[in-house]
Design a protein around this motif. Structure first.
Motif, mmCIF file in Angstrom:
data_model
loop_
_atom_site.group_PDB
_atom_site.id
_atom_site.type_symbol
_atom_site.label_atom_id
_atom_site.label_comp_id
_atom_site.label_asym_id
_atom_site.label_seq_id
_atom_site.Cartn_x
_atom_site.Cartn_y
_atom_site.Cartn_z
ATOM 1 N N GLU A 99 -7.020 5.673 -19.594
ATOM 2 C CA GLU A 99 -8.474 5.709 -19.389
ATOM 3 C C GLU A 99 -8.833 5.227 -17.985
ATOM 4 N N LEU A 100 -8.151 4.166 -17.540
ATOM 5 C CA LEU A 100 -8.423 3.669 -16.199
ATOM 6 C C LEU A 100 -8.122 4.725 -15.145
ATOM 7 N N LEU A 101 -6.985 5.401 -15.299
ATOM 8 C CA LEU A 101 -6.611 6.422 -14.318
ATOM 9 C C LEU A 101 -7.546 7.619 -14.357
ATOM 10 N N GLN A 102 -7.921 8.049 -15.572
ATOM 11 C CA GLN A 102 -8.721 9.258 -15.697
ATOM 12 C C GLN A 102 -10.211 9.008 -15.504
ATOM 13 N N PHE A 197 -1.806 15.170 -12.933
ATOM 14 C CA PHE A 197 -0.579 14.667 -13.537
ATOM 15 C C PHE A 197 -0.856 13.865 -14.803
ATOM 16 N N THR A 198 -1.864 12.993 -14.784
ATOM 17 C CA THR A 198 -2.146 12.166 -15.956
ATOM 18 C C THR A 198 -2.678 12.985 -17.128
ATOM 19 N N LEU A 199 -3.174 14.178 -16.869
ATOM 20 C CA LEU A 199 -3.630 15.061 -17.940
ATOM 21 C C LEU A 199 -2.481 15.896 -18.509
ATOM 22 N N ASN A 376 -14.659 19.907 -6.979
ATOM 23 C CA ASN A 376 -15.109 19.694 -8.358
ATOM 24 C C ASN A 376 -13.875 19.658 -9.237
ATOM 25 N N LEU A 377 -13.471 18.472 -9.666
ATOM 26 C CA LEU A 377 -12.197 18.301 -10.365
ATOM 27 C C LEU A 377 -12.157 19.105 -11.661
ATOM 28 N N GLU A 378 -13.248 19.082 -12.432
ATOM 29 C CA GLU A 378 -13.260 19.805 -13.711
ATOM 30 C C GLU A 378 -13.078 21.299 -13.492
#
Length: 401
Positions: A99-102, A197-199, A376-378
């Motif tokens: 959660e912290l990373l994302q 990467f975290t996703l 836009n990351l999304e």
């Protein structure tokens, strides 16, 4: 002090989780940490049981990415280490870390980085911004996916000094702005790749950037007859939109030219051409300079004079051959130049200024348009996912080696 701790922490645990470092250097790093921060655990425990501090390592790394004002070198080292640890630390890497990373990294570090990058679209080097991002994307992807850290451990602990120019180059120079752009691009790229990467998604080979758009109808570039190759000396151009001016490149030797400001996609130039008397309205390019970063300004006392800053055509920081072993420029070739154009009347001077501003706007808007999906990351994650599906459906599977 906190920055130094983060850097040392990354190096220290990088040593623990890789096998090719010698014990003497490991003890040296441990002693540095003990002297600086008074750490109480035993060096022998860390060497014999590297799993003991693993949870603390992840905590430190996650905290590192959630902070602003961290150097690109530190983030790249930390990003590499995180990728190395996660396959062996799934139990320690809990939902709070994720959660912290994302969330926190995205809301703080990533957004700040993206905002800073958008400002560069109106800076000295918008014409090279996409090139820098694409280059750093490849380097970062290769570094993150490597089995070895981006640099040797001693270089991480004692980073080499940032390449710098001669001491008399001011902070407002395009050289300094180029170094800043390079650093911002490296930070943005590693934070963007860490989000992917975290996703659990694979890193695309290239950043998601829109392709070049079509030139506007009746643009100055089309009217002049220039293309993406640019106005090289000796090139013939149509001067129908040009403004006559005078300039002296040498004292007492004033020359008459026709002035044009032209943009083609994400490139742009200031052009001085000599008219062909027997082939009007055509002329031949004699001098050309980058449009971006020219900072046009009408003289306060002479309303027919237009001052222009002339920036180098390439980013010095991306050309290591221009530097010596101490990080100093071998020559002063990257000091900004200056043009002062004299026009026949105030209206001509204002017309030239408006032409420059309009073409700079075209250039910057095209750069921003092409960068929109990446910023836009999304959108970037969704579109890159579709691209990956399309490419995988059109290829045949290979056996792994």
């Amino acid at each position: 002090m906190m920055y130094l701790w983060s850097n040392l922490c990354v190096v220290f645990f990088l040593l623990i989780f890789t096998s090719y470092f010698d014990l003497a250097f490991l003890v040296f790093v441990y002693q540095c940490l003990q002297e600086l921060y008074g750490l109480s655990f035993l060096c022998s425990d860390l060497v014999t049981s590297p799993r003991v501090p693993r949870f603390q390592v992840l905590d430190a790394l996650v905290s590192l990415f959630c902070r602003s004002n961290i150097s690109a070198e530190t983030l790249w080292d930390g990003g590499w280490l995180l990728r190395q640890l996660l396959p062996y630390s799934e139990a320690e890497f809990n939902s709070q870390h994720l959660e912290l990373l994302q969330v926190r990294t995205y809301e703080v570090s990533y957004k700040n980085s993206a905002t800073a990058l958008v400002k560069e679209v109106r800076g000295f080097w918008p014409d090279l911004l996409i090139t820098v991002l694409c280059n750093e994307w490849k380097k970062c992807k290769r570094a993150m996916e490597s089995s070895y850290p981006p640099k040797e451990p001693k270089c991480v602990l004692f980073p080499s000094p940032i390449l710098s120019s001669e001491d008399d180059i001011p902070d407002s120079s395009s050289f300094t702005a180029g170094e800043r752009l390079h650093e911002l691009a490296k930070v943005f790229v590693v934070l963007h790749q860490l989000q992917i990467f975290t996703l659990g998604k694979p890193l695309p080979e290239k950043p998601l950037i829109y392709p070049p758009g079509d030139l506007p109808a009746n643009s100055r570039a089309q009217t002049s007859g220039l293309d993406l190759s640019g106005p090289k000396p000796g090139t013939e151009v149509n001067l129908v939109n040009a403004v006559p001016c005078r300039i002296a490149f040498e004292r007492g030797k004033e020359r008459h030219f026709s002035f044009l400001a032209i943009s083609v996609g994400t490139s742009g130039w200031l052009v001085l051409a000599e008219e062909l008397p027997l082939k009007k309205p055509f002329g031949v390019v004699r001098v050309a300079a980058p449009l971006a970063g020219c900072n046009p300004k009408i003289d306060d006392k002479h309303s027919r004079w237009l001052h222009l800053r002339i920036r180098p055509s390439s980013l010095p920081v991306l050309d290591p051959a221009k530097f010596n072993t101490h990080g100093k420029l071998k020559s002063k070739a990257f000091v900004d130049g200056r043009w002062t154009l004299a026009f026949r009347d105030e209206e001509s001077c204002k017309s030239a200024l408006c032409m420059i501003v309009e073409e700079i706007n075209f250039l910057c808007e095209e750069v921003h348009r092409r960068l929109k999906p990446l910023l836009n990351l999304e959108t970037s994650l969704n579109l890159s996912g579709l691209a990956d599906e399309d490419s995988s459906s059109n290829t045949t599977p290979r056996n792994s080696v």
